[in-house]
Enzyme design. Structure first.
Site, PDB file in Angstrom:
ATOM      1  N   ILE A 108       0.859  -1.177   0.000  1.00 41.79           N
ATOM      2  CA  ILE A 108       0.000   0.000   0.000  1.00 41.79           C
ATOM      3  C   ILE A 108       0.900   1.234   0.000  1.00 41.79           C
ATOM      4  O   ILE A 108       1.936   1.248   0.663  1.00 41.79           O
ATOM      5  CB  ILE A 108      -0.956   0.010   1.210  1.00 41.79           C
ATOM      6  CG1 ILE A 108      -1.971   1.152   1.104  1.00 41.79           C
ATOM      7  CG2 ILE A 108      -0.182   0.083   2.524  1.00 41.79           C
ATOM      8  CD1 ILE A 108      -3.086   1.067   2.158  1.00 41.79           C
ATOM      9  N   ILE A 139       4.885  -1.220   2.851  1.00 40.67           N
ATOM     10  CA  ILE A 139       4.545   0.184   2.633  1.00 40.67           C
ATOM     11  C   ILE A 139       5.355   0.690   1.447  1.00 40.67           C
ATOM     12  O   ILE A 139       6.589   0.589   1.433  1.00 40.67           O
ATOM     13  CB  ILE A 139       4.847   1.035   3.879  1.00 40.67           C
ATOM     14  CG1 ILE A 139       4.149   0.452   5.119  1.00 40.67           C
ATOM     15  CG2 ILE A 139       4.429   2.479   3.637  1.00 40.67           C
ATOM     16  CD1 ILE A 139       2.637   0.448   5.050  1.00 40.67           C
ATOM     17  N   LYS A 140       4.667   1.245   0.456  1.00 41.74           N
ATOM     18  CA  LYS A 140       5.348   1.781  -0.719  1.00 41.74           C
ATOM     19  C   LYS A 140       5.783   3.224  -0.463  1.00 41.74           C
ATOM     20  O   LYS A 140       4.961   4.079  -0.132  1.00 41.74           O
ATOM     21  CB  LYS A 140       4.443   1.720  -1.955  1.00 41.74           C
ATOM     22  CG  LYS A 140       4.165   0.313  -2.428  1.00 41.74           C
ATOM     23  CD  LYS A 140       3.269   0.292  -3.658  1.00 41.74           C
ATOM     24  CE  LYS A 140       4.035   0.632  -4.919  1.00 41.74           C
ATOM     25  NZ  LYS A 140       3.201   0.407  -6.129  1.00 41.74           N
ATOM     26  N   ILE A 141       7.075   3.454  -0.634  1.00 39.58           N
ATOM     27  CA  ILE A 141       7.672   4.772  -0.445  1.00 39.58           C
ATOM     28  C   ILE A 141       8.414   5.135  -1.724  1.00 39.58           C
ATOM     29  O   ILE A 141       9.194   4.328  -2.231  1.00 39.58           O
ATOM     30  CB  ILE A 141       8.641   4.773   0.753  1.00 39.58           C
ATOM     31  CG1 ILE A 141       7.877   4.484   2.049  1.00 39.58           C
ATOM     32  CG2 ILE A 141       9.384   6.104   0.859  1.00 39.58           C
ATOM     33  CD1 ILE A 141       8.769   4.339   3.270  1.00 39.58           C
TER      34      ILE A 141
END
Length: 369
Positions: A108, A139-141
């Site tokens: 996400i 977690i998409k960064i």
């Protein structure tokens, strides 16, 4: 003979789906892809969620409830997307268990409006990690210069990270440094390293789209001969760097403590130019220890007619370097290409996020009125 997707898995490529929606979850099609198409992960982004909310009625009840409680739009977006991702994590949980946490993960993305703000990116990552509350979450960064410290900080806290929007090998080198820094800090803090997962998402097809357009403008015979070569060459050189990292003392010390490699992930694998084979960004980027995340159309194309011929990366490093030398010789500035693509990628996701907020706001207003 085993099917193409099974052969991909056998060659060390994790097959992930680049799509998610409430309808896909409720209809069971995601579970079917996991059971029948060797799908072992899911990636999402703001565009995927915007399209899901805009095109279906599956969100109406939840949005009506949130509207009746006067939940702010931004929080409603988080709650809606987190519910889908949490449910997808549950679908993939058996894969996560069977692979001892190597696969079966769902990504996400943080609010793309924070792409140049590390502190707020970390805060949002913590919030999403808490909100979804599943061990197989990532977690998409974004791999912007400003967010490199956020990658390190999240990994150090034990938050699994999918680093997205990588276009250049140079930036990928910085991403791997951020990964190593974060894992070393996690080790120093006494965290279990095998609980932390990370991938580095290299965007593929957009490279060819931009480079080909520039080659068409140059319009020489030499330029034309280079069409369709830049993206795969770029990814191959990224994998070469990945192999270098795995041979460093820093990585070997982390591996001794249970750390998993940060796998290269090939993203944006749907072919944009109809003149190209629609499976090329999958079958020509087969290498052990990689991930290929595909939209469903690409997944179906690979299953139908993909020719998986084993490792197509490690024997082609010199060829890839020659492609970049040739591009420079005809006047393509690859540094300018990747800088432009990063800017455009951030803006595209910001626009999708704004459209998602607008769609959610409109739906909540309809429920109140």
């Amino acid at each position: 003979m085993s099917d193409a997707l099974e052969r991909l898995a056998g060659a060390g490529v994790a097959v992930w789906l680049d799509d998610l929606s409430r309808e896909r979850l409720e209809s069971g099609t995601l579970a079917e892809l996991v059971a029948e198409r060797h799908v072992t992960g899911v990636t999402t982004n703001p565009t995927i969620f915007q399209q899901a909310v805009a095109s279906g009625v599956a969100y109406e009840r939840q949005l009506a409830d949130l509207a009746s409680l006067n939940v702010p739009v931004g929080e409603a977006v988080r709650l809606v997307t987190a519910q889908d991702v949490r449910a997808a994590c549950d679908v993939l949980r058996p894969v996560f268990a069977a692979t001892s946490g190597a696969d079966g993960v769902v990504s996400i993305e943080v609010d793309p409006g924070l792409a140049h703000d590390a502190a707020r990116t970390v805060a949002e990552a913590r919030l999403l990690w808490w909100l979804v509350d599943r061990p197989n979450l990532m977690i998409k960064i974004p791999a912007t210069v400003e967010c490199l410290p956020a990658i390190t900080a999240c990994l150090a806290e034990g938050i699994s990270v999918n680093v997205t929007l990588i276009f250049s090998v140079e930036r990928y080198q910085a991403v791997t440094e951020a990964f190593l820094d974060g894992m070393e800090q996690a080790r120093a803090a006494g965290r279990r390293l095998d609980d932390i997962n990370s991938v580095a998402s290299f965007f593929v097809s957009r490279i060819d789209t931009e480079v080909d357009a520039r080659l068409d403008t140059i319009a020489t015979r030499q330029a034309h001969a280079l069409r369709g070569h830049a993206a795969i060459a770029n990814a191959r050189l990224a994998y070469e760097h990945h192999e270098r990292v795995l041979g460093t003392e820093r990585w070997l010390r982390l591996a001794e403590n249970g750390a998993r490699p940060q796998r290269p992930l090939w993203a944006s694998t749907g072919v944009k130019d109809p003149a190209y084979d629609d499976t090329r960004y999958v079958v020509d980027l087969v290498a052990p220890g990689t991930v290929n995340t595909m939209p469903e159309a690409t997944l179906a194309a690979v299953a139908d007619h993909g020719q998986v011929r084993g490792d197509r990366v490690r024997a082609h490093y010199d060829e890839a370097r020659h492609v970049f030398k040739s591009l420079a010789a005809v006047g393509v500035d690859i540094d300018d290409v990747v800088s432009q693509l990063e800017r455009e990628g951030v803006v595209k996701f910001q626009k999708s996020w704004t459209a998602l907020r607008d769609d959610v706001a409109a739906a909540m207003t309809r429920k109140v009125s």
